[in-house]
Design an enzyme around this catalytic site. Structure first.
Site, PDB file in Angstrom:
ATOM      1  N   SER A 443       0.831  -1.207   0.000  1.00 58.30           N
ATOM      2  CA  SER A 443       0.000   0.000   0.000  1.00 58.30           C
ATOM      3  C   SER A 443       0.869   1.263   0.000  1.00 58.30           C
ATOM      4  O   SER A 443       1.742   1.416  -0.846  1.00 58.30           O
ATOM      5  CB  SER A 443      -0.953  -0.042   1.195  1.00 58.30           C
ATOM      6  OG  SER A 443      -1.945   0.931   1.090  1.00 58.30           O
ATOM      7  N   ASP A 529      -9.294  -3.072  -6.930  1.00 54.15           N
ATOM      8  CA  ASP A 529      -8.874  -2.357  -5.718  1.00 54.15           C
ATOM      9  C   ASP A 529      -9.330  -0.903  -5.798  1.00 54.15           C
ATOM     10  O   ASP A 529      -8.919  -0.160  -6.693  1.00 54.15           O
ATOM     11  CB  ASP A 529      -7.346  -2.439  -5.599  1.00 54.15           C
ATOM     12  CG  ASP A 529      -6.832  -1.948  -4.251  1.00 54.15           C
ATOM     13  OD1 ASP A 529      -7.556  -1.198  -3.572  1.00 54.15           O
ATOM     14  OD2 ASP A 529      -5.706  -2.308  -3.889  1.00 54.15           O
ATOM     15  N   HIS A 574      -8.139  -4.846  -0.862  1.00 53.48           N
ATOM     16  CA  HIS A 574      -6.907  -4.064  -0.995  1.00 53.48           C
ATOM     17  C   HIS A 574      -5.674  -4.917  -0.745  1.00 53.48           C
ATOM     18  O   HIS A 574      -4.721  -4.899  -1.512  1.00 53.48           O
ATOM     19  CB  HIS A 574      -6.952  -2.883  -0.019  1.00 53.48           C
ATOM     20  CG  HIS A 574      -5.755  -2.004  -0.085  1.00 53.48           C
ATOM     21  ND1 HIS A 574      -5.247  -1.523  -1.270  1.00 53.48           N
ATOM     22  CD2 HIS A 574      -4.959  -1.501   0.883  1.00 53.48           C
ATOM     23  CE1 HIS A 574      -4.191  -0.764  -1.022  1.00 53.48           C
ATOM     24  NE2 HIS A 574      -3.994  -0.749   0.277  1.00 53.48           N
TER      25      HIS A 574
END
EC number: 3.4.21.-
Length: 611
Positions: A443, A529, A574
């Site tokens: 991320s 995502d 995610h």
């Protein structure tokens, strides 16, 4: 009240009178397959005060969307209702002895609406609060004594809390303190007093304050307990006569037990191997249970018993990793003189550490700590001779709120300098070497990882990225994306602020790709995502490959170009932390890039992962 335990068994929501929840004597309440979802699992359970209803939030591994089902508990349990896209939810009993469910509705990753609902003969469902500012989100929390439901409205740096009286939940909510830019606060309750964890005042780190519940405004807050500088508050748990603070100070874990009758404070330093807390839901007023874990050691139970004033640890078989591995707390000096903490793991009997492979972990955003929960693949790597290093750079939260502030907006480059200093320090102290050094990030950690690949690629041999944020500039200029407005406090506003725009250009991974030698890169991305759009990852990958191709032409024959792999997984979640396919692919990539034999590591992995 009967002491039932609610949990998932197979594809069913069940309850049992066995508190261990590990035998076959249970009652099926709901079959998750009725929702027609692909491999559904229960994410969260809330039981109504008198156990007339249970609410369960259900989702799947490949999506962040969730469904909340409400089951009526009777001789024949039945699904009373279901609500889509529920985020947080709590039960309160009203003055008519009726159960009221409060819940937040999530749309495009944003929670702005709060509802309350009743069931049975008097069905009712109404929205009673909507947050108008799109940069804020809303979540619900029920105080430990169930006296108040708190409506928490927050962005990355500011919060506002409203109270719903648990004795009269249909009354309008009461504001504690109107939002003040830069002021965060969270609320607990005990004996008609509010205990407020807040960063208001100097120093701008968290401190514990209290005030009477009927005079909640900020001018009435009295200082009750101050944290040491460079302290991260992990959590707070409130008991009848004690307040327990879970803390991280100087990269070590502590528990502070505050006696509310006499304001006494007992500070307990926890075992040096411990890197993270796992909190237990607990209604026992005499004990405070929790678990400790590390990336290579499974969770272990501990209980603080108030009567004895002592901490007790789970007895039984001691994990052999305790004797076969070492954990080191080191520091690197960044170029501005800041000392950056690192946590390092390696085998005790490793010889010539300079020749061992090294896996660096980094995050450095949102004031969040690096994840240091137990991961079986990390355990296997250490057993196979790898060195693991967790770099707690600025932008994260390991040393408190100021540590985050010093690594956000126009200070993002501090985190990059910290990461560079950590790797050079490790090499300088004899931990591995650049040709055996790898880096992993997920991320927002992809920002620092990608930036390092652009400015100091010679420090690394290979990189694995998961759902990485790589195109900061274009993403933050696109206000149609779900999280752009919410994240202006972290990255800045390049659309309206030229200073922010120019600063982001200095570190943005996508913007700074150039023809040069890069480490090999393995990227795992998820097709749908919503947090990190696939488009930005694909654009980064294509641009990186073009730059490598251009460099190869200039270098001539014999140049071995790095491998750039983009693995696009289906689904809209995610990060799927426990994906066996992902774990296997990443480890295979690292071993191949370093020219290591992976036969034994995959055999060991099978012991931990259920293929």
């Amino acid at each position: 009240m009967v002491g039932f335990v609610y949990y998932q068994e197979g594809c069913c929501l069940v309850r049992s009178k066995d508190e261990e929840a590990d035998n076959d004597n249970y009652e099926v309440l709901f079959n998750l397959e009725e929702l027609k979802l692909d491999q559904p699992f229960i994410d969260c359970i809330r039981v109504a005060p008198d156990e007339k209803y249970v609410a369960a939030k259900i989702r799947t591994e490949d999506s962040e969307a969730s469904t909340c089902v409400i089951i009526k508990l009777s001789d024949q349990p039945v699904m009373e209702a279901s609500f889509p896209n529920v985020s947080s939810f709590e039960w309160v009993k009203d003055e008519e002895d009726e159960d009221v469910l409060f819940y937040t509705f999530q749309r495009n990753l944003r929670c702005h609406d709060v509802y309350r609902a009743t069931f049975g003969d008097n069905k009712r469902n109404e929205r009673f609060y909507t947050e108008k500012d799109p940069s804020y989100f809303v979540f619900l929390y029920l105080t430990k004594d169930s006296r108040f439901l708190t409506i928490n409205i927050m962005n990355k740096t500011t919060s506002e809390v409203w109270l719903i009286d648990g004795l009269s939940p249909w009354d309008p909510p009461v504001l504690i303190q109107k939002r003040i830019h830069g002021v965060l606060y969270y609320v607990e309750h005990r004996d008609d007093e509010l205990y407020i964890l807040t960063n208001v005042g100097e120093p701008t780190e968290f401190k514990l304050m209290r005030t009477a519940a009927d005079t909640p405004a900020i001018m009435n807050w009295d200082l009750f307990f101050t944290m040491k500088r460079n302290t991260k508050v992990i959590d707070l748990d409130m008991f009848k006569d004690h307040c327990v603070l879970f803390l991280k100070h100087s990269n070590l874990l502590y528990v502070n037990v505050i006696g509310l009758a006499d304001d006494s404070v007992r500070s307990l330093k926890l075992p040096p191997w411990a890197c993270g807390f796992i909190m237990d839901t607990n209604s026992d007023p005499k004990n405070c249970p929790f678990q400790l874990c590390s990336p290579i050691r499974p969770p272990k139970y501990y209980t603080y018993k108030f009567a004895e004033g002592k901490l007790f640890e789970e007895t039984g078989h001691e994990d052999p990793i305790t004797k076969t591995s070492r954990v080191l707390r080191l520091e690197a000096k960044s170029k501005d003189g800041k000392l950056v903490p690192m946590t390092v793991f390696h085998k005790t009997d490793s010889e010539d550490l300079q020749k061992k492979p090294l896996l660096i972990h980094v995050y450095g955003a949102y004031g969040m700590d690096l994840k240091m929960n137990f991961r079986p693949e990390r355990r296997v790597l250490v057993d196979d001779g790898w060195i693991l290093a967790y770099c707690h750079v600025r932008g994260g939260g390991e040393l408190g709120l100021q540590w985050h502030a010093d690594g956000r907006l126009t200070k993002k480059l501090n985190g990059l300098a910290d990461l560079e200093a950590c790797i050079k320090t490790l090499h300088g102290q004899g931990f591995s070497q650049p040709s055996l050094t790898t880096l992993t990030a997920f991320s927002a950690g992809g920002v620092l990882a990608g930036a390092l690949c652009n400015c100091n690629p010679e420090l690394l041999r290979a990189v694995t990225l998961e759902a990485p944020f790589l195109d900061v500039l274009n993403t933050m200029m696109d206000t149609t994306l779900p999280l752009t407005l919410e994240e202006l406090e972290e990255w800045g506003n390049p659309s309206s602020d030229e200073k922010h725009k120019n600063y982001i250009k200095r570190y943005c991974p996508y913007q700074n790709i150039k023809p040069q030698h890069y480490p090999s890169v393995h990227i795992t991305a998820y097709e749908n995502d919503e947090r990190v759009p696939l488009k930005g990852i694909v654009s980064y990958t294509e641009k990186l490959k073009e730059a490598i191709s251009e460099h190869a032409k200039d270098t001539g024959e014999g140049y071995q170009a790095p491998n750039i792999i983009l693995d696009i997984q289906p689904g809209g979640n995610h990060v799927i932390e426990d994906s066996h396919k992902k774990i296997t692919a990443q480890i295979k990539f690292l071993y191949e890039e370093l020219g290591l034999d992976s036969t034994s590591v995959f055999e060991d992995l099978k012991k931990y992962l259920k293929f």
